[in-house]
Design a protein around this motif. Structure first.
Motif, PDB file in Angstrom:
ATOM      1  N   ILE A   1      36.591  42.669  42.066  1.00  0.00           N
ATOM      2  CA  ILE A   1      37.339  42.582  40.818  1.00  0.00           C
ATOM      3  C   ILE A   1      38.389  43.684  40.839  1.00  0.00           C
ATOM      4  CG2 ILE A   1      35.698  44.033  39.550  1.00  0.00           C
ATOM      5  CD1 ILE A   1      36.307  42.264  37.068  1.00  0.00           C
ATOM      6  N   SER A   2      39.579  43.360  40.395  1.00  0.00           N
ATOM      7  CA  SER A   2      40.661  44.350  40.374  1.00  0.00           C
ATOM      8  C   SER A   2      40.481  45.280  39.176  1.00  0.00           C
ATOM      9  CB  SER A   2      42.013  43.657  40.286  1.00  0.00           C
ATOM     10  OG  SER A   2      42.174  43.065  39.004  1.00  0.00           O
ATOM     11  N   VAL A   3      41.090  46.433  39.255  1.00  0.00           N
ATOM     12  CA  VAL A   3      41.068  47.370  38.134  1.00  0.00           C
ATOM     13  C   VAL A   3      41.689  46.714  36.904  1.00  0.00           C
ATOM     14  CG1 VAL A   3      42.039  49.537  37.275  1.00  0.00           C
ATOM     15  CG2 VAL A   3      41.032  49.447  39.544  1.00  0.00           C
ATOM     16  N   GLU A   4      42.775  45.996  37.102  1.00  0.00           N
ATOM     17  CA  GLU A   4      43.449  45.336  35.986  1.00  0.00           C
ATOM     18  C   GLU A   4      42.510  44.379  35.253  1.00  0.00           C
ATOM     19  OE1 GLU A   4      44.718  45.486  39.167  1.00  0.00           O
ATOM     20  OE2 GLU A   4      46.177  47.058  38.725  1.00  0.00           O
ATOM     21  N   ASP A   5      41.756  43.597  36.015  1.00  0.00           N
ATOM     22  CA  ASP A   5      40.811  42.665  35.393  1.00  0.00           C
ATOM     23  C   ASP A   5      39.618  43.392  34.783  1.00  0.00           C
ATOM     24  OD1 ASP A   5      42.379  40.469  36.025  1.00  0.00           O
ATOM     25  OD2 ASP A   5      41.291  40.020  37.870  1.00  0.00           O
ATOM     26  N   ALA A   6      39.185  44.467  35.427  1.00  0.00           N
ATOM     27  CA  ALA A   6      38.021  45.208  34.946  1.00  0.00           C
ATOM     28  C   ALA A   6      38.305  45.983  33.667  1.00  0.00           C
ATOM     29  CB  ALA A   6      37.521  46.157  36.030  1.00  0.00           C
ATOM     30  N   LEU A   7      39.540  46.431  33.493  1.00  0.00           N
ATOM     31  CA  LEU A   7      39.892  47.205  32.291  1.00  0.00           C
ATOM     32  C   LEU A   7      39.527  46.467  31.011  1.00  0.00           C
ATOM     33  CD1 LEU A   7      43.323  48.751  33.302  1.00  0.00           C
ATOM     34  CD2 LEU A   7      41.274  50.015  32.625  1.00  0.00           C
ATOM     35  N   GLY A   8      39.725  45.176  30.995  1.00  0.00           N
ATOM     36  CA  GLY A   8      39.427  44.383  29.816  1.00  0.00           C
ATOM     37  C   GLY A   8      37.947  44.116  29.601  1.00  0.00           C
TER      38      GLY A   8
ATOM     39  N   ASN B   1      32.289  44.045  43.054  1.00  0.00           N
ATOM     40  CA  ASN B   1      32.698  45.386  43.472  1.00  0.00           C
ATOM     41  C   ASN B   1      34.076  45.679  42.892  1.00  0.00           C
ATOM     42  OD1 ASN B   1      32.509  47.833  45.013  1.00  0.00           O
ATOM     43  ND2 ASN B   1      33.923  46.937  46.486  1.00  0.00           N
ATOM     44  N   LEU B   2      34.218  46.864  42.265  1.00  0.00           N
ATOM     45  CA  LEU B   2      35.511  47.269  41.728  1.00  0.00           C
ATOM     46  C   LEU B   2      36.410  47.721  42.866  1.00  0.00           C
ATOM     47  CD1 LEU B   2      37.296  47.837  39.234  1.00  0.00           C
ATOM     48  CD2 LEU B   2      36.288  50.132  39.196  1.00  0.00           C
ATOM     49  N   SER B   3      37.458  46.953  43.139  1.00  0.00           N
ATOM     50  CA  SER B   3      38.367  47.264  44.239  1.00  0.00           C
ATOM     51  C   SER B   3      39.048  48.622  44.023  1.00  0.00           C
ATOM     52  CB  SER B   3      39.454  46.193  44.368  1.00  0.00           C
ATOM     53  OG  SER B   3      38.865  44.973  44.726  1.00  0.00           O
ATOM     54  N   GLY B   4      38.937  49.495  45.006  1.00  0.00           N
ATOM     55  CA  GLY B   4      39.591  50.796  44.935  1.00  0.00           C
ATOM     56  C   GLY B   4      38.817  51.861  44.201  1.00  0.00           C
ATOM     57  N   GLY B   5      37.744  51.482  43.499  1.00  0.00           N
ATOM     58  CA  GLY B   5      36.892  52.445  42.812  1.00  0.00           C
ATOM     59  C   GLY B   5      37.616  53.279  41.766  1.00  0.00           C
ATOM     60  N   VAL B   6      37.058  54.453  41.493  1.00  0.00           N
ATOM     61  CA  VAL B   6      37.607  55.352  40.477  1.00  0.00           C
ATOM     62  C   VAL B   6      39.008  55.808  40.839  1.00  0.00           C
ATOM     63  CG1 VAL B   6      37.306  57.626  39.387  1.00  0.00           C
ATOM     64  CG2 VAL B   6      35.372  56.106  39.637  1.00  0.00           C
ATOM     65  N   VAL B   7      39.286  55.929  42.125  1.00  0.00           N
ATOM     66  CA  VAL B   7      40.626  56.340  42.551  1.00  0.00           C
ATOM     67  C   VAL B   7      41.667  55.362  42.021  1.00  0.00           C
ATOM     68  CG1 VAL B   7      42.137  56.649  44.551  1.00  0.00           C
ATOM     69  CG2 VAL B   7      39.802  57.572  44.593  1.00  0.00           C
ATOM     70  N   ALA B   8      41.371  54.084  42.086  1.00  0.00           N
ATOM     71  CA  ALA B   8      42.296  53.058  41.580  1.00  0.00           C
ATOM     72  C   ALA B   8      42.264  52.967  40.063  1.00  0.00           C
ATOM     73  CB  ALA B   8      41.971  51.698  42.204  1.00  0.00           C
ATOM     74  N   TRP B   9      41.143  53.303  39.471  1.00  0.00           N
ATOM     75  CA  TRP B   9      40.961  53.220  38.031  1.00  0.00           C
ATOM     76  C   TRP B   9      41.917  54.158  37.339  1.00  0.00           C
ATOM     77  CZ3 TRP B   9      38.054  49.890  35.170  1.00  0.00           C
ATOM     78  CH2 TRP B   9      37.837  50.178  33.825  1.00  0.00           C
TER      79      TRP B   9
ATOM     80  N   GLY C   1      35.444  52.525  46.694  1.00  0.00           N
ATOM     81  CA  GLY C   1      35.024  51.134  46.869  1.00  0.00           C
ATOM     82  C   GLY C   1      34.133  50.852  48.058  1.00  0.00           C
ATOM     83  N   GLY C   2      33.976  51.803  48.977  1.00  0.00           N
ATOM     84  CA  GLY C   2      33.138  51.566  50.160  1.00  0.00           C
ATOM     85  C   GLY C   2      31.646  51.620  49.863  1.00  0.00           C
ATOM     86  N   ARG C   3      31.201  52.707  49.252  1.00  0.00           N
ATOM     87  CA  ARG C   3      29.769  52.823  48.918  1.00  0.00           C
ATOM     88  C   ARG C   3      29.344  51.749  47.937  1.00  0.00           C
ATOM     89  NH1 ARG C   3      29.363  58.733  46.743  1.00  0.00           N
ATOM     90  NH2 ARG C   3      31.553  58.276  46.400  1.00  0.00           N
ATOM     91  N   SER C   4      30.225  51.431  46.992  1.00  0.00           N
ATOM     92  CA  SER C   4      29.854  50.412  46.009  1.00  0.00           C
ATOM     93  C   SER C   4      29.772  49.030  46.651  1.00  0.00           C
ATOM     94  CB  SER C   4      30.801  50.418  44.814  1.00  0.00           C
ATOM     95  OG  SER C   4      32.135  50.225  45.210  1.00  0.00           O
ATOM     96  N   ALA C   5      30.586  48.764  47.649  1.00  0.00           N
ATOM     97  CA  ALA C   5      30.483  47.482  48.365  1.00  0.00           C
ATOM     98  C   ALA C   5      29.148  47.391  49.089  1.00  0.00           C
ATOM     99  CB  ALA C   5      31.640  47.323  49.349  1.00  0.00           C
TER     100      ALA C   5
END
Length: 121
Positions: free
Chosen positions: A23-30, A113-121, A93-97
């Protein structure tokens, strides 16, 4: 004699990323305040204190996640016993995958899995 590692961490993450829906950060934000999703923070406490957590996320360090998911474990967290979608994340995103793949193997579903993790968030 040196060990003969047959599969690198990079290879394992790549395989997990190809198996676990993302899931992308953009989609997860909502979805942060959406009661149909549970965010799962797989980072350790030191990482969480440095960068914070996604509001409402369940803390489940990568080393304890399997025990938190397993309802028979004394360390079980009831947050993993709901009919919801679980959004796993870590720093990048690696450990979470990897964790999401294990969670799926355990029967937790649905998991993304949140793509890019907190760094992308």
């Amino acid at each position: 004699m040196a060990q003969n590692i047959k599969k690198s961490a990079k290879d394992m993450v790549k395989a997990a990323l190809s198996t676990v829906p993302a899931i992308s950060v953009e989609d997860a934000l909502g979805l942060v305040d959406n009661d149909t999703h549970v965010f799962v923070d797989l980072r350790d406490g030191t990482e969480q204190s440095k960068t914070g957590t996604i509001p409402g996320a369940v803390a489940s360090s990568r080393g304890m996640m399997e025990f938190h998911i397993d309802p028979e474990s004394p360390a079980h967290k009831p947050a993993f016993n709901q009919d919801k979608t679980y959004v796993f994340y870590c720093a990048s995103g690696g450990r979470s995958a990897l964790a999401a793949k294990v969670a799926m193997d355990m029967g937790l579903s649905p998991v993304v899995n949140l793509s890019g993790g907190v760094v992308a968030w």
